[in-house]
Motif scaffolding. Structure first.
Motif, PDB file in Angstrom:
ATOM      1  N   LEU A 208      23.210  32.293 -73.013  1.00  0.00           N
ATOM      2  CA  LEU A 208      23.083  31.942 -71.589  1.00  0.00           C
ATOM      3  C   LEU A 208      22.068  30.822 -71.393  1.00  0.00           C
ATOM      4  N   VAL A 209      20.926  30.945 -72.070  1.00  0.00           N
ATOM      5  CA  VAL A 209      19.872  29.950 -71.856  1.00  0.00           C
ATOM      6  C   VAL A 209      20.254  28.599 -72.474  1.00  0.00           C
ATOM      7  N   TYR A 210      20.959  28.613 -73.601  1.00  0.00           N
ATOM      8  CA  TYR A 210      21.397  27.331 -74.172  1.00  0.00           C
ATOM      9  C   TYR A 210      22.369  26.639 -73.198  1.00  0.00           C
TER      10      TYR A 210
ATOM     11  N   VAL B  74       6.530  33.654 -65.945  1.00  0.00           N
ATOM     12  CA  VAL B  74       6.859  32.228 -65.930  1.00  0.00           C
ATOM     13  C   VAL B  74       8.193  32.002 -65.199  1.00  0.00           C
ATOM     14  N   VAL B  75       9.128  32.963 -65.334  1.00  0.00           N
ATOM     15  CA  VAL B  75      10.401  32.849 -64.594  1.00  0.00           C
ATOM     16  C   VAL B  75      10.113  32.848 -63.093  1.00  0.00           C
ATOM     17  N   PHE B  76       9.148  33.662 -62.683  1.00  0.00           N
ATOM     18  CA  PHE B  76       8.750  33.714 -61.269  1.00  0.00           C
ATOM     19  C   PHE B  76       8.297  32.315 -60.810  1.00  0.00           C
TER      20      PHE B  76
ATOM     21  N   PHE C 205      21.734  22.992 -71.493  1.00  0.00           N
ATOM     22  CA  PHE C 205      22.687  21.877 -71.588  1.00  0.00           C
ATOM     23  C   PHE C 205      23.168  21.464 -70.199  1.00  0.00           C
ATOM     24  N   ARG C 206      23.380  22.447 -69.318  1.00  0.00           N
ATOM     25  CA  ARG C 206      23.762  22.128 -67.935  1.00  0.00           C
ATOM     26  C   ARG C 206      22.710  21.213 -67.311  1.00  0.00           C
ATOM     27  N   GLY C 207      21.426  21.622 -67.458  1.00  0.00           N
ATOM     28  CA  GLY C 207      20.339  20.832 -66.880  1.00  0.00           C
ATOM     29  C   GLY C 207      20.282  19.433 -67.467  1.00  0.00           C
TER      30      GLY C 207
ATOM     31  N   ALA D 157      20.811  34.699 -66.820  1.00  0.00           N
ATOM     32  CA  ALA D 157      19.670  34.785 -67.746  1.00  0.00           C
ATOM     33  C   ALA D 157      18.622  35.743 -67.182  1.00  0.00           C
ATOM     34  N   GLY D 158      18.417  35.689 -65.875  1.00  0.00           N
ATOM     35  CA  GLY D 158      17.461  36.604 -65.234  1.00  0.00           C
ATOM     36  C   GLY D 158      17.895  38.049 -65.402  1.00  0.00           C
ATOM     37  N   LEU D 159      19.201  38.275 -65.234  1.00  0.00           N
ATOM     38  CA  LEU D 159      19.731  39.634 -65.415  1.00  0.00           C
ATOM     39  C   LEU D 159      19.494  40.101 -66.848  1.00  0.00           C
TER      40      LEU D 159
ATOM     41  N   LEU E 282      28.544  26.479 -63.716  1.00  0.00           N
ATOM     42  CA  LEU E 282      27.406  26.304 -64.635  1.00  0.00           C
ATOM     43  C   LEU E 282      26.096  26.671 -63.939  1.00  0.00           C
ATOM     44  N   TRP E 283      26.102  26.693 -62.603  1.00  0.00           N
ATOM     45  CA  TRP E 283      24.884  27.055 -61.873  1.00  0.00           C
ATOM     46  C   TRP E 283      24.692  28.576 -61.793  1.00  0.00           C
ATOM     47  N   ASN E 284      25.595  29.331 -62.446  1.00  0.00           N
ATOM     48  CA  ASN E 284      25.437  30.790 -62.424  1.00  0.00           C
ATOM     49  C   ASN E 284      24.598  31.281 -63.599  1.00  0.00           C
TER      50      ASN E 284
ATOM     51  N   GLY F 124      10.725  25.734 -67.682  1.00  0.00           N
ATOM     52  CA  GLY F 124      11.876  26.199 -68.462  1.00  0.00           C
ATOM     53  C   GLY F 124      11.612  26.054 -69.953  1.00  0.00           C
ATOM     54  N   VAL F 125      11.021  24.929 -70.349  1.00  0.00           N
ATOM     55  CA  VAL F 125      10.751  24.727 -71.781  1.00  0.00           C
ATOM     56  C   VAL F 125       9.710  25.753 -72.263  1.00  0.00           C
ATOM     57  N   VAL F 126       8.735  26.070 -71.403  1.00  0.00           N
ATOM     58  CA  VAL F 126       7.746  27.106 -71.761  1.00  0.00           C
ATOM     59  C   VAL F 126       8.467  28.441 -71.973  1.00  0.00           C
ATOM     60  N   ILE F 127       9.396  28.759 -71.062  1.00  0.00           N
ATOM     61  CA  ILE F 127      10.159  30.007 -71.201  1.00  0.00           C
ATOM     62  C   ILE F 127      10.916  30.006 -72.528  1.00  0.00           C
ATOM     63  N   PHE F 128      11.550  28.881 -72.822  1.00  0.00           N
ATOM     64  CA  PHE F 128      12.346  28.778 -74.049  1.00  0.00           C
ATOM     65  C   PHE F 128      11.459  29.017 -75.281  1.00  0.00           C
TER      66      PHE F 128
HETATM   67  C1  HEM Z   1      14.535  33.503 -68.991  1.00  0.00           C
HETATM   68  C2  HEM Z   1      15.087  32.333 -68.929  1.00  0.00           C
HETATM   69  C3  HEM Z   1      15.435  31.622 -67.653  1.00  0.00           C
HETATM   70  C4  HEM Z   1      15.741  32.146 -66.434  1.00  0.00           C
HETATM   71  C5  HEM Z   1      15.804  33.606 -66.034  1.00  0.00           C
HETATM   72  C6  HEM Z   1      15.990  31.028 -65.547  1.00  0.00           C
HETATM   73  C7  HEM Z   1      16.338  31.150 -64.219  1.00  0.00           C
HETATM   74  C8  HEM Z   1      16.795  30.130 -63.426  1.00  0.00           C
HETATM   75  C9  HEM Z   1      17.469  30.282 -62.171  1.00  0.00           C
HETATM   76  C10 HEM Z   1      17.780  31.631 -61.493  1.00  0.00           C
HETATM   77  C11 HEM Z   1      17.787  29.060 -61.719  1.00  0.00           C
HETATM   78  C12 HEM Z   1      18.584  28.737 -60.468  1.00  0.00           C
HETATM   79  C13 HEM Z   1      20.056  28.928 -60.763  1.00  0.00           C
HETATM   80  C14 HEM Z   1      20.635  27.911 -61.690  1.00  0.00           C
HETATM   81  O1  HEM Z   1      20.444  26.703 -61.445  1.00  0.00           O
HETATM   82  O2  HEM Z   1      21.246  28.290 -62.720  1.00  0.00           O
HETATM   83  C15 HEM Z   1      17.275  28.096 -62.662  1.00  0.00           C
HETATM   84  C16 HEM Z   1      17.363  26.720 -62.545  1.00  0.00           C
HETATM   85  C17 HEM Z   1      16.888  25.824 -63.475  1.00  0.00           C
HETATM   86  N1  HEM Z   1      16.409  26.109 -64.738  1.00  0.00           N
HETATM   87 FE1  HEM Z   1      16.110  27.958 -65.472  1.00  0.00          FE
HETATM   88  N2  HEM Z   1      15.828  29.856 -66.229  1.00  0.00           N
HETATM   89  C18 HEM Z   1      15.503  30.170 -67.532  1.00  0.00           C
HETATM   90  C19 HEM Z   1      15.281  29.283 -68.550  1.00  0.00           C
HETATM   91  C20 HEM Z   1      15.303  27.897 -68.419  1.00  0.00           C
HETATM   92  C21 HEM Z   1      15.096  26.965 -69.488  1.00  0.00           C
HETATM   93  C22 HEM Z   1      14.829  27.370 -70.919  1.00  0.00           C
HETATM   94  C23 HEM Z   1      15.181  25.711 -68.944  1.00  0.00           C
HETATM   95  C24 HEM Z   1      15.012  24.367 -69.604  1.00  0.00           C
HETATM   96  C25 HEM Z   1      14.447  24.142 -70.705  1.00  0.00           C
HETATM   97  C26 HEM Z   1      15.456  25.848 -67.547  1.00  0.00           C
HETATM   98  C27 HEM Z   1      15.624  24.809 -66.657  1.00  0.00           C
HETATM   99  C28 HEM Z   1      16.099  24.946 -65.363  1.00  0.00           C
HETATM  100  C29 HEM Z   1      16.355  23.830 -64.463  1.00  0.00           C
HETATM  101  C30 HEM Z   1      16.136  22.345 -64.735  1.00  0.00           C
HETATM  102  C31 HEM Z   1      16.852  24.392 -63.275  1.00  0.00           C
HETATM  103  C32 HEM Z   1      17.310  23.638 -62.024  1.00  0.00           C
HETATM  104  C33 HEM Z   1      18.770  23.456 -62.144  1.00  0.00           C
HETATM  105  C34 HEM Z   1      19.378  22.702 -61.028  1.00  0.00           C
HETATM  106  O3  HEM Z   1      18.975  22.888 -59.890  1.00  0.00           O
HETATM  107  O4  HEM Z   1      20.283  21.905 -61.361  1.00  0.00           O
HETATM  108  N3  HEM Z   1      15.533  27.183 -67.261  1.00  0.00           N
HETATM  109  N4  HEM Z   1      16.682  28.780 -63.712  1.00  0.00           N
END
Ligand code: HEM
Length: 407
Positions: free
Chosen positions: A102-104, A203-205, A108-110, A46-48, A39-41, A127-131
């Motif tokens: 992917l983002v859903y 914002v992803v950055f 849910f994982r988070g 999503a970035g890809l 689930l951490w993939n 993340g919520v801003v991205i969503f």
């Molecule tokens: C374009 C959309 C997004 C991209 C490219 C992105 C990218 C990433 C990446 C590369 C990671 C590290 C790998 C992983 O934990 O899967 C990550 C972690 C995380 N993302 Fe996102 N993300 C996106 C959207 C979101 C959204 C919409 C949320 C929540 C509303 C979110 C919440 C989180 C959280 C909480 C983590 C930490 C997870 C952990 O360490 O357990 N992300 N994100």
């Protein structure tokens, strides 16, 4: 620890601009929990997907015409006359759905593993801003082909702002750039649809910077304490990410090559006609749960507020769930309410796909109530009432002596 690169040119550049040492640091020195599951993939995937959407979108924009008299035909021309235009469009069209899948899963994982909890609140909120930005981008993107669903979807959703007291009508006129969804609307939607993915990229950055501050959470939800709790990102997680990219691309290719219109609505192959309203105006599948919440109550303003609230409440999630334990694995009651929450989202989606009549009204009301109750009532109560299971002493210990601490 500073690194010495073998290649002279790399050394020369890095001395003046240390991009290679930062990359080296992130890949080899940045510790990642050794127990991450698949689930951490999804963040990486999503970035890809974001990159794929930007690249295909730019190529489409080279051939698309944002004018109401030509938009529909220009898309048809991309499909028929532009070399490989059909595949670029099918990738972009289905890519939006893949991105949301992917983002859903990522969200849910988070939520299950409590990744939103301290100290990752800002990471979560970004993340919520991205969503939110993804929702806006996907909505205005769907208007561009100027089919029946594009036109009527845009009309219905922009009209929602008219529910705002006093200034609502003015806001709608301002959004449209006129007195109906028309050429100025299409033009500005195209301009914004081109811009927003780059804002998302920014914002992803920030999201990744916030992630790297404390590192990833993990399925146990406990912090890394010992050196043996972590491994380097490269090669362990790069190879794992590469494997899931392969699996994901097979899934994605099925839609592109074998079922490209499955996720879309056939009415969008009919050119927009302001004089003919489709029998059922439905948004794309990924908006359906929110669409159900919008229509759950008979008041327009109330529906709009509830729909906005359904996303806004995610911002404050870290402060609603006060349980000291992060991972759902150690929360015997939470995991059931969470499972019900996921099912509830599907139920909402199902209601959103159907006209708001008969039993669908009742079901969407119950499901909307559960959606909000989960955040406002259940999570705060569980924080107090639930007795979590004992946590393992460390990540490595749970791996090497699983029987001592788990179950
Ligand atoms: C374009 C959309 C997004 C991209 C490219 C992105 C990218 C990433 C990446 C590369 C990671 C590290 C790998 C992983 O934990 O899967 C990550 C972690 C995380 N993302 Fe996102 N993300 C996106 C959207 C979101 C959204 C919409 C949320 C929540 C509303 C979110 C919440 C989180 C959280 C909480 C983590 C930490 C997870 C952990 O360490 O357990 N992300 N994100």
């Amino acid at each position: 620890m500073s690194v010495v690169f073998k290649n002279r040119l790399v050394r020369w550049i890095d001395h003046r601009m240390p991009i290679f040492s930062s990359l080296h640091h992130e890949m080899y020195e940045y510790p990642v929990p050794r127990n991450l599951n698949y689930l951490w993939n999804f963040g990486f995937l999503a970035g890809l997907m974001l990159i794929i959407m930007i690249v295909t979108g730019i190529v489409l924009a080279m051939h698309y015409t944002p004018n109401t008299t030509m938009a529909f035909e220009s898309v048809e021309r991309i499909m028929r006359d532009v070399n490989y235009g059909w595949i670029i469009r099918y990738i972009h069209m289905n890519g939006a759905s893949m991105f949301f899948i992917l983002v859903y899963i990522h969200i849910f994982r988070g939520m299950y593993y409590g990744s939103y909890k301290a100290p990752r609140e800002i990471l979560w909120m970004l993340g919520v801003v991205i969503f939110f930005l993804m929702i806006v981008t996907a909505f205005i993107g769907y208007v561009l082909p100027w089919g029946q669903m594009s036109y009527w979807g845009a009309t219905v959703i922009t009209n929602l702002f008219s529910a705002i007291p006093w200034v609502g009508e003015d806001i709608v006129t301002w959004l449209w750039g006129g007195f109906s969804v028309d050429n100025p609307t299409l033009n500005r939607f195209f301009a914004l649809h081109y811009l927003l993915p780059f804002v998302i990229l920014g914002v992803v950055f920030l999201h990744v910077i916030a992630l790297h501050r404390f590192g990833s959470n993990n399925p146990l939800g406990i912090d890394m304490k010992r050196p043996q709790d972590s491994i380097s990102f490269h090669p362990y997680y790069t190879i794992k990410d590469a494997f899931t990219i392969g699996l994901f691309l097979i899934f994605f290719c099925y839609f592109i090559f074998f079922n490209p219109n499955y996720l879309g609505h056939p009415d969008n192959y009919i050119p927009a006609d302001p004089l003919v309203t489709p029998a059922h105006i439905v948004p794309e599948w990924y908006f359906l749960p929110f669409y159900a919440i919008l229509r759950a109550i008979p008041s327009k303003l109330g529906g709009v507020l509830l729909m906005g609230g359904a996303i806004a409440i995610l911002f404050v999630l870290p402060w609603l769930d006060r349980s000291p334990v992060r991972s759902g694995r150690f929360r015997p009651m939470f995991k059931w309410f969470f499972a019900l929450f996921v099912i509830n989202c599907f139920v909402l989606g199902y209601c959103g796909a159907n006209p708001p009549e008969g039993h669908f009204i009742l079901i969407s009301r119950i499901a909307t109530a559960y959606y909000f109750a989960y955040f406002i009532v259940i999570l705060p109560l569980l924080s107090v009432l639930e007795k979590p299971k004992p946590l393992p002493a460390s990540i490595s210990e749970s791996i090497y002596q699983p029987k001592n601490h788990l179950e």
